[in-house]
Design a protein around this motif. Structure first.
Motif, PDB file in Angstrom:
ATOM      1  N   ASP A  51       3.023  -3.099 -15.403  1.00 46.68           N
ATOM      2  CA  ASP A  51       2.114  -2.484 -14.432  1.00 46.68           C
ATOM      3  C   ASP A  51       2.883  -1.854 -13.276  1.00 46.68           C
ATOM      4  O   ASP A  51       2.603  -0.730 -12.858  1.00 46.68           O
ATOM      5  N   ALA A  52       3.854  -2.593 -12.753  1.00 42.74           N
ATOM      6  CA  ALA A  52       4.626  -2.103 -11.601  1.00 42.74           C
ATOM      7  C   ALA A  52       5.415  -0.855 -11.951  1.00 42.74           C
ATOM      8  O   ALA A  52       5.461   0.095 -11.158  1.00 42.74           O
ATOM      9  N   ALA A  53       6.013  -0.822 -13.131  1.00 47.15           N
ATOM     10  CA  ALA A  53       6.804   0.350 -13.523  1.00 47.15           C
ATOM     11  C   ALA A  53       5.936   1.597 -13.532  1.00 47.15           C
ATOM     12  O   ALA A  53       6.325   2.645 -12.999  1.00 47.15           O
ATOM     13  N   GLY A  54       4.753   1.492 -14.100  1.00 49.47           N
ATOM     14  CA  GLY A  54       3.850   2.641 -14.138  1.00 49.47           C
ATOM     15  C   GLY A  54       3.364   3.047 -12.762  1.00 49.47           C
ATOM     16  O   GLY A  54       3.364   4.234 -12.417  1.00 49.47           O
ATOM     17  N   GLU A  55       2.959   2.070 -11.961  1.00 51.95           N
ATOM     18  CA  GLU A  55       2.420   2.381 -10.636  1.00 51.95           C
ATOM     19  C   GLU A  55       3.494   2.912  -9.702  1.00 51.95           C
ATOM     20  O   GLU A  55       3.259   3.861  -8.945  1.00 51.95           O
ATOM     21  N   LEU A  56       4.675   2.314  -9.734  1.00 53.52           N
ATOM     22  CA  LEU A  56       5.751   2.785  -8.854  1.00 53.52           C
ATOM     23  C   LEU A  56       6.242   4.162  -9.277  1.00 53.52           C
ATOM     24  O   LEU A  56       6.591   4.993  -8.432  1.00 53.52           O
ATOM     25  N   HIS A  57       6.243   4.435 -10.579  1.00 57.95           N
ATOM     26  CA  HIS A  57       6.637   5.769 -11.045  1.00 57.95           C
ATOM     27  C   HIS A  57       5.613   6.810 -10.594  1.00 57.95           C
ATOM     28  O   HIS A  57       5.977   7.927 -10.212  1.00 57.95           O
ATOM     29  N   THR A  58       4.332   6.458 -10.634  1.00 54.79           N
ATOM     30  CA  THR A  58       3.290   7.380 -10.184  1.00 54.79           C
ATOM     31  C   THR A  58       3.461   7.692  -8.698  1.00 54.79           C
ATOM     32  O   THR A  58       3.306   8.840  -8.280  1.00 54.79           O
ATOM     33  N   HIS A  62      10.314  10.714  -8.751  1.00 54.91           N
ATOM     34  CA  HIS A  62      11.694  11.205  -8.738  1.00 54.91           C
ATOM     35  C   HIS A  62      12.703  10.208  -8.176  1.00 54.91           C
ATOM     36  O   HIS A  62      13.890  10.317  -8.453  1.00 54.91           O
ATOM     37  N   ASP A  63      12.250   9.266  -7.383  1.00 50.39           N
ATOM     38  CA  ASP A  63      13.212   8.345  -6.771  1.00 50.39           C
ATOM     39  C   ASP A  63      12.717   6.899  -6.730  1.00 50.39           C
ATOM     40  O   ASP A  63      13.051   6.151  -5.835  1.00 50.39           O
ATOM     41  N   GLY A  64      11.964   6.508  -7.733  1.00 48.83           N
ATOM     42  CA  GLY A  64      11.499   5.127  -7.812  1.00 48.83           C
ATOM     43  C   GLY A  64      12.603   4.211  -8.302  1.00 48.83           C
ATOM     44  O   GLY A  64      13.715   4.659  -8.620  1.00 48.83           O
ATOM     45  N   PRO A  65      12.337   2.918  -8.378  1.00 55.17           N
ATOM     46  CA  PRO A  65      13.345   1.963  -8.844  1.00 55.17           C
ATOM     47  C   PRO A  65      13.767   2.240 -10.282  1.00 55.17           C
ATOM     48  O   PRO A  65      12.952   2.638 -11.116  1.00 55.17           O
TER      49      PRO A  65
END
Length: 86
Positions: A51-58, A62-65
């Motif tokens: 969930d976090a990977a998708g939400e943080l990427h959204t 370009h500069d997420g974790p």
């Protein structure tokens, strides 16, 4: 009354201390809650990582974790360390 150390989504920061979730207190709480079932803890954290990977990427396409950083943050700390026997 203290606030629970739960994530603010989609930012994935702790509601109580504003550290990246799971913060140290959340980690200790989760270890206690899942003390008798580490596999379930890892499954739960894997879902949260997804969930976090998708939400943080959204939020930051370009500069997420980086994936490795997210793995360490969500799962790396919870995987039991095996001692080396020589």
């Amino acid at each position: 009354m203290s606030r629970p150390h739960l994530p603010i989504r989609p930012l994935w920061l702790c509601r109580a201390c504003a550290a990246p979730w799971p913060c140290p207190t959340a980690r200790l709480t989760l270890l206690r809650e899942y003390a008798d079932d580490r596999v379930s803890l890892l499954v739960y954290l894997g879902g949260m990582l997804h969930d976090a990977a998708g939400e943080l990427h959204t939020l930051n396409p370009h500069d997420g974790p980086a994936p490795g950083q997210l793995f360490t943050r969500f799962l790396g700390w919870a995987i039991p360390r095996r001692s080396r026997v020589e």
